[in-house]
Design a protein around this motif. Structure first.
Motif, PDB file in Angstrom:
ATOM      1  N   ARG A  91       0.795  -1.114  -0.164  1.00 15.75           N
ATOM      2  CA  ARG A  91       0.063  -0.205  -0.044  1.00 15.75           C
ATOM      3  C   ARG A  91       1.032   1.262  -0.048  1.00 15.75           C
ATOM      4  NH1 ARG A  91      -5.200  -0.624   0.966  1.00 15.75           N
ATOM      5  NH2 ARG A  91      -5.572   1.358   2.376  1.00 15.75           N
ATOM      6  N   GLY A  92       0.350   2.071  -0.464  1.00 12.41           N
ATOM      7  CA  GLY A  92       1.379   2.874  -0.569  1.00 12.41           C
ATOM      8  C   GLY A  92       0.678   4.019   0.536  1.00 12.41           C
ATOM      9  N   ALA A  93      -0.127   4.135   1.317  1.00 10.64           N
ATOM     10  CA  ALA A  93      -0.251   5.175   2.369  1.00 10.64           C
ATOM     11  C   ALA A  93      -1.011   4.196   2.902  1.00 10.64           C
ATOM     12  CB  ALA A  93      -0.644   6.445   2.002  1.00 10.64           C
ATOM     13  N   ALA A 112      -1.026  28.046  -1.098  1.00 18.75           N
ATOM     14  CA  ALA A 112      -1.532  27.014  -0.710  1.00 18.75           C
ATOM     15  C   ALA A 112      -1.603  25.966  -1.954  1.00 18.75           C
ATOM     16  CB  ALA A 112      -3.144  26.652  -0.919  1.00 18.75           C
ATOM     17  N   ARG A 113      -0.910  24.393  -1.938  1.00 17.25           N
ATOM     18  CA  ARG A 113      -0.518  23.794  -2.727  1.00 17.25           C
ATOM     19  C   ARG A 113      -1.411  22.501  -3.271  1.00 17.25           C
ATOM     20  NH1 ARG A 113       4.137  19.326  -2.816  1.00 17.25           N
ATOM     21  NH2 ARG A 113       4.140  18.542  -5.139  1.00 17.25           N
ATOM     22  N   VAL A 114      -2.033  22.638  -5.029  1.00 14.34           N
ATOM     23  CA  VAL A 114      -2.921  21.699  -5.190  1.00 14.34           C
ATOM     24  C   VAL A 114      -3.250  21.406  -5.498  1.00 14.34           C
ATOM     25  CG1 VAL A 114      -5.194  23.113  -6.795  1.00 14.34           C
ATOM     26  CG2 VAL A 114      -4.210  24.806  -5.431  1.00 14.34           C
ATOM     27  N   VAL A 115      -3.494  20.351  -5.240  1.00 11.03           N
ATOM     28  CA  VAL A 115      -3.740  18.563  -5.345  1.00 11.03           C
ATOM     29  C   VAL A 115      -4.964  18.286  -6.440  1.00 11.03           C
ATOM     30  CG1 VAL A 115      -2.956  16.407  -5.367  1.00 11.03           C
ATOM     31  CG2 VAL A 115      -1.733  18.473  -4.006  1.00 11.03           C
ATOM     32  N   ILE A 116      -4.731  17.501  -8.106  1.00 12.94           N
ATOM     33  CA  ILE A 116      -5.435  17.339  -8.381  1.00 12.94           C
ATOM     34  C   ILE A 116      -5.731  15.946  -7.948  1.00 12.94           C
ATOM     35  CG2 ILE A 116      -6.976  16.974 -11.006  1.00 12.94           C
ATOM     36  CD1 ILE A 116      -6.529  20.050  -9.696  1.00 12.94           C
ATOM     37  N   ALA A 170      -2.693  10.232  -4.271  1.00  6.43           N
ATOM     38  CA  ALA A 170      -1.346  11.203  -4.971  1.00  6.43           C
ATOM     39  C   ALA A 170      -1.381  11.950  -3.439  1.00  6.43           C
ATOM     40  CB  ALA A 170      -3.018  12.677  -5.439  1.00  6.43           C
ATOM     41  N   LEU A 171      -1.279  11.477  -2.850  1.00  5.29           N
ATOM     42  CA  LEU A 171      -0.828  11.966  -1.427  1.00  5.29           C
ATOM     43  C   LEU A 171       0.362  11.182  -1.126  1.00  5.29           C
ATOM     44  CD1 LEU A 171      -3.322  13.392   0.988  1.00  5.29           C
ATOM     45  CD2 LEU A 171      -1.940  14.421   0.216  1.00  5.29           C
ATOM     46  N   ALA A 172      -0.101   9.698  -1.477  1.00  8.37           N
ATOM     47  CA  ALA A 172       0.970   8.724  -1.186  1.00  8.37           C
ATOM     48  C   ALA A 172       2.504   9.538  -2.444  1.00  8.37           C
ATOM     49  CB  ALA A 172       0.760   7.192  -1.467  1.00  8.37           C
ATOM     50  N   GLY A 173       1.752   9.604  -3.472  1.00  7.42           N
ATOM     51  CA  GLY A 173       3.097  10.432  -4.607  1.00  7.42           C
ATOM     52  C   GLY A 173       3.663  11.365  -4.201  1.00  7.42           C
ATOM     53  N   LEU A 174       3.292  11.954  -3.431  1.00  7.49           N
ATOM     54  CA  LEU A 174       3.913  12.945  -2.384  1.00  7.49           C
ATOM     55  C   LEU A 174       4.846  12.080  -1.547  1.00  7.49           C
ATOM     56  CD1 LEU A 174       1.821  16.202  -2.693  1.00  7.49           C
ATOM     57  CD2 LEU A 174       2.683  15.938  -4.720  1.00  7.49           C
TER      58      LEU A 174
END
Length: 267
Positions: A47-49, A171-175, A190-194
């Motif tokens: 799992r990524g996160a 702010a950092r916008v994450v799609i 997306a959060l895991a990718g960061l």
């Protein structure tokens, strides 16, 4: 506070605040012991996160009173609340919860500073606000004075002018969705990718319901408050029901002054 359900032992420490005893008796328990008891599992490569939720509910199922969770909380609940935040890379919250609860940036805490450095974490967790419309007050401290930039999770079809306003505010916008809204699974990915693998969501109920329905919630930390409110307050999770109830296993259970602090993990 006392332990009602066993968990792995944690090392002795000397810097103590009120907390549960390992032997089931009432005694002081340190923040370090709390952190050890609520530690995130080690990554297993599959799992990524790891997504954990922290919520509070009255005996009759109310997640709020007068629109806020504070009236049904307690000092011990807030100690655990602070510990869970201190362990997380990111705190995820819905836009309405941010408005209702008056969210501010996470604050640095000396008690957890060394542990966060050792884990390769920023001094504080980032706050990630889930919002389709981005109708947020960017003059608030959550956006103007965080130690780490606040993130906004939104969809690809969000209004460009609102995205620009968010980014101008810092702010950092994450799609994390193809349309206007956010896809829960994509938000986690997306959060895991960061590089954010220790995720904590504090709701609200609609957001938690979306995570449950999407099957991406790994753990629920639920405080059961010894209060009854009646009325029509929301439950801890709302939205469409899942086809088959999802089973979670009890990992630990603590008690203080009638408040139960339970922790359940995906079975």
């Amino acid at each position: 506070m006392r332990r009602l359900f066993p968990a792995p032992p944690v090392p002795p420490v000397t810097d103590r605040t009120a907390g549960p005893g390992l032997d089931g008796t009432d005694r002081e328990w340190s923040l370090a012991e709390l952190a050890a008891a609520y530690a995130y599992p080690e990554p297993d490569g599959r799992r990524g996160a790891w997504l954990r939720a922290n919520m509070v509910s009255t005996l009759d199922g109310a997640a709020q009173h007068d629109g806020r969770s504070q009236p049904i909380s307690s000092a011990a609940d807030m100690r655990i609340f602070g510990t869970l935040r201190a362990l997380a890379d990111v705190v995820v919250a819905g836009a309405e919860t941010v408005r209702q609860e008056g969210y501010r940036p996470a604050r640095a805490r000396a008690d957890f500073a060394e542990a966060r450095r050792a884990a390769g974490q920023a001094p504080v967790p980032a706050i990630a606000v889930v919002s389709a419309s981005l109708e947020l007050d960017f003059s608030l401290p959550l956006f103007t004075s965080p130690l780490v930039p606040t993130m906004i999770l939104t969809g690809a079809a969000a209004a460009p002018d609102r995205i620009a306003a968010a980014e101008k505010a810092g702010a950092r916008v994450v799609i994390a969705g193809d349309g206007v809204g956010v896809d829960p699974a994509r938000a986690v990915a997306a959060l895991a990718g960061l590089g954010h693998t220790r995720l904590l969501t504090e709701g609200g109920p609609r957001l938690l319901g979306q995570f449950v329905t999407a099957g991406v919630l790994d753990e629920l930390c639920l405080t059961v408050s010894p209060m009854m409110t009646a009325g029509d307050a929301q439950r801890i999770a709302g939205g469409p029901a899942v086809e088959v109830p999802r089973r979670f296993a009890l990992a630990s259970l603590l008690e203080e002054e009638g408040f139960l602090f339970s922790r359940y993990r995906r079975d």
